[in-house]
Design a protein around this motif. Sequence first.
Motif, PDB file in Angstrom:
ATOM      1  N   HIS A 188      20.935   8.008  -2.435  1.00  0.00           N
ATOM      2  CA  HIS A 188      19.787   8.759  -1.944  1.00  0.00           C
ATOM      3  C   HIS A 188      19.533   8.469  -0.463  1.00  0.00           C
ATOM      4  CE1 HIS A 188      18.555   9.746  -6.078  1.00  0.00           C
ATOM      5  NE2 HIS A 188      18.781   8.475  -6.388  1.00  0.00           N
ATOM      6  N   ARG A 189      19.044   9.451   0.249  1.00  0.00           N
ATOM      7  CA  ARG A 189      18.454   9.192   1.549  1.00  0.00           C
ATOM      8  C   ARG A 189      17.074   8.578   1.313  1.00  0.00           C
ATOM      9  NH1 ARG A 189      18.721  14.560   5.108  1.00  0.00           N
ATOM     10  NH2 ARG A 189      17.739  13.150   6.632  1.00  0.00           N
ATOM     11  N   VAL A 190      16.746   7.551   2.073  1.00  0.00           N
ATOM     12  CA  VAL A 190      15.513   6.794   1.825  1.00  0.00           C
ATOM     13  C   VAL A 190      14.570   6.951   3.010  1.00  0.00           C
ATOM     14  CG1 VAL A 190      14.537   4.521   1.318  1.00  0.00           C
ATOM     15  CG2 VAL A 190      16.790   5.135   0.422  1.00  0.00           C
ATOM     16  N   VAL A 191      13.327   7.239   2.715  1.00  0.00           N
ATOM     17  CA  VAL A 191      12.317   7.392   3.761  1.00  0.00           C
ATOM     18  C   VAL A 191      11.173   6.417   3.540  1.00  0.00           C
ATOM     19  CG1 VAL A 191      12.848   9.795   4.294  1.00  0.00           C
ATOM     20  CG2 VAL A 191      11.207   9.270   2.476  1.00  0.00           C
ATOM     21  N   VAL A 192      10.482   6.124   4.628  1.00  0.00           N
ATOM     22  CA  VAL A 192       9.243   5.352   4.582  1.00  0.00           C
ATOM     23  C   VAL A 192       8.104   6.351   4.528  1.00  0.00           C
ATOM     24  CG1 VAL A 192       7.796   3.649   5.742  1.00  0.00           C
ATOM     25  CG2 VAL A 192      10.291   3.508   5.948  1.00  0.00           C
ATOM     26  N   THR A 193       7.272   6.248   3.492  1.00  0.00           N
ATOM     27  CA  THR A 193       6.152   7.196   3.352  1.00  0.00           C
ATOM     28  C   THR A 193       4.796   6.541   3.553  1.00  0.00           C
ATOM     29  OG1 THR A 193       6.257   6.893   0.943  1.00  0.00           O
ATOM     30  CG2 THR A 193       7.383   8.815   1.866  1.00  0.00           C
ATOM     31  N   GLY A 194       4.767   5.222   3.660  1.00  0.00           N
ATOM     32  CA  GLY A 194       3.486   4.550   3.886  1.00  0.00           C
ATOM     33  C   GLY A 194       3.702   3.186   4.498  1.00  0.00           C
ATOM     34  N   VAL A 195       2.773   2.770   5.359  1.00  0.00           N
ATOM     35  CA  VAL A 195       2.812   1.440   5.954  1.00  0.00           C
ATOM     36  C   VAL A 195       1.415   0.838   5.928  1.00  0.00           C
ATOM     37  CG1 VAL A 195       4.811   1.862   7.449  1.00  0.00           C
ATOM     38  CG2 VAL A 195       2.519   2.382   8.293  1.00  0.00           C
ATOM     39  N   PHE A 215      -3.269 -11.514   2.309  1.00  0.00           N
ATOM     40  CA  PHE A 215      -2.723 -10.610   3.324  1.00  0.00           C
ATOM     41  C   PHE A 215      -1.708  -9.655   2.711  1.00  0.00           C
ATOM     42  CE2 PHE A 215      -3.321 -14.008   6.890  1.00  0.00           C
ATOM     43  CZ  PHE A 215      -4.678 -13.753   6.913  1.00  0.00           C
ATOM     44  N   ALA A 216      -0.877 -10.158   1.802  1.00  0.00           N
ATOM     45  CA  ALA A 216       0.138  -9.309   1.169  1.00  0.00           C
ATOM     46  C   ALA A 216      -0.504  -8.149   0.415  1.00  0.00           C
ATOM     47  CB  ALA A 216       1.008 -10.142   0.226  1.00  0.00           C
ATOM     48  N   VAL A 217      -1.537  -8.452  -0.350  1.00  0.00           N
ATOM     49  CA  VAL A 217      -2.211  -7.416  -1.146  1.00  0.00           C
ATOM     50  C   VAL A 217      -2.928  -6.414  -0.248  1.00  0.00           C
ATOM     51  CG1 VAL A 217      -4.096  -7.013  -2.780  1.00  0.00           C
ATOM     52  CG2 VAL A 217      -2.438  -8.833  -3.215  1.00  0.00           C
ATOM     53  N   ILE A 218      -3.586  -6.902   0.788  1.00  0.00           N
ATOM     54  CA  ILE A 218      -4.324  -6.012   1.690  1.00  0.00           C
ATOM     55  C   ILE A 218      -3.386  -5.020   2.372  1.00  0.00           C
ATOM     56  CG2 ILE A 218      -5.658  -5.947   3.839  1.00  0.00           C
ATOM     57  CD1 ILE A 218      -6.827  -8.719   2.902  1.00  0.00           C
ATOM     58  N   SER A 219      -2.258  -5.508   2.862  1.00  0.00           N
ATOM     59  CA  SER A 219      -1.313  -4.607   3.540  1.00  0.00           C
ATOM     60  C   SER A 219      -0.632  -3.666   2.551  1.00  0.00           C
ATOM     61  CB  SER A 219      -0.279  -5.408   4.333  1.00  0.00           C
ATOM     62  OG  SER A 219       0.432  -6.300   3.493  1.00  0.00           O
ATOM     63  N   ALA A 220      -0.340  -4.147   1.346  1.00  0.00           N
ATOM     64  CA  ALA A 220       0.270  -3.282   0.324  1.00  0.00           C
ATOM     65  C   ALA A 220      -0.687  -2.173  -0.084  1.00  0.00           C
ATOM     66  CB  ALA A 220       0.680  -4.104  -0.889  1.00  0.00           C
ATOM     67  N   ARG A 221      -1.957  -2.516  -0.209  1.00  0.00           N
ATOM     68  CA  ARG A 221      -2.951  -1.502  -0.591  1.00  0.00           C
ATOM     69  C   ARG A 221      -3.008  -0.384   0.451  1.00  0.00           C
ATOM     70  NH1 ARG A 221      -8.214  -4.294  -1.163  1.00  0.00           N
ATOM     71  NH2 ARG A 221      -7.404  -4.895  -3.208  1.00  0.00           N
ATOM     72  N   GLU A 222      -2.984  -0.754   1.737  1.00  0.00           N
ATOM     73  CA  GLU A 222      -3.016   0.276   2.773  1.00  0.00           C
ATOM     74  C   GLU A 222      -1.748   1.122   2.744  1.00  0.00           C
ATOM     75  OE1 GLU A 222      -3.578   0.933   7.600  1.00  0.00           O
ATOM     76  OE2 GLU A 222      -2.967  -1.037   6.856  1.00  0.00           O
TER      77      GLU A 222
END
Length: 403
Positions: A2-9, A75-82
Amino acid sequence: MHRVVVTGVGVISALGKNTAGFWESLVAGTSAIREIKSVDVSQIRFKNAAEIRNYVPEEHLEPKDIPFMDRFAQFAVISAREAIADAGVEWTPDLRENTAVITGSCLGGRGTEETGYWELFHNNKNRVHPLTIPLSMSNAGASHICMQFGIEGPAYTISTACASSAHAIGQAFWMVRSGAAPMAIAGGSEAPFFLGGLKAWEALRVISKDTCRPFSAERSGMVLGEGAAMLVLEPLETALARGARPLVEIVGFGMSADAGHITQPVATGPSRAMNLALRDARLAPEQIGYINAHGTATEANDRIETAAIRSTFGKHAEKLAVSSTKSMHGHALGAAGALEAVASIRSLERGILPPTANFLTADPACDLDIIPNQARKASVEACLSNSFAFGGLNAVLAFKAIP
């Protein structure tokens, strides 16, 4: 494949508690390096770092969850949530069951461990906090992301010093590309500000006493930072089918080992990782317009990275724009590669290359276009994000703009 894209950061860092604040500060060339406030540094020779100021966990997390999470896991959870919100993920039972969560952290919750050791060895207590192990384990970030969102797929943490989160993102990319996971949340988190850890860095004598000046002749060492960044990765066809907006395409990943010295870098390992990333991405060197450098501002790293870039790109190195955003957000160790991946993604998306801040005088040994002090408008087809770690472990990510 598959071609892979970033859809959220998602980001939380000394430059901002979300991605918008982080990017705005990068483009402005704002350095978050200031005097350390969270730890008494009277016993430490260096006083400055890139801390997340005015961080209140209750503003980001449920009060019931906070006692079970070290600062790095928060920090991990906060950034993952965003990142998940940015991607507009709509969870289904099948997606929760198969999504991968791969995180990187160099230290994990060692700050929690130190608190326990202080009670044992300084205050003569005979026991530590009963949650010391689950708070301090390096996989806590990945575990709490899974618990927060009910994700039951493959989840693990990589610890390869300063390349940890770049390795995590690369592994996640390969999993999604191969079809092993329909989606991945990947990145890294770090919270290195505790007395014992700072004394350990002091002993290495690689920390600057003033600020971080990558590639500058006046550079005097790295400056520590903290924070986290997470990416949502998914197949291009899946993203388009659900109406998501791909930010960039992640097209390659390369990794190597120097097999040399535990702390002294050589150019061959980083160059090999860059070449492998280009080969994996099926990109010609001339298609790369920007490199987000590892750029720690130590004498050896910047000189060696310059040599590695020249070895990899030959004459095209003269046309490459290179910058180190560590000059602004500090060296966040295991989270550095993820923060710099977000900086790279935004650079391709917005057509603006962040600068190398705090630059004073050119060093002949670092004779690259390092975008000194001011961001630059530039339309770039593809870029690399470099992460090189103690132990001689190298990880390079390749991103491509989406027209």
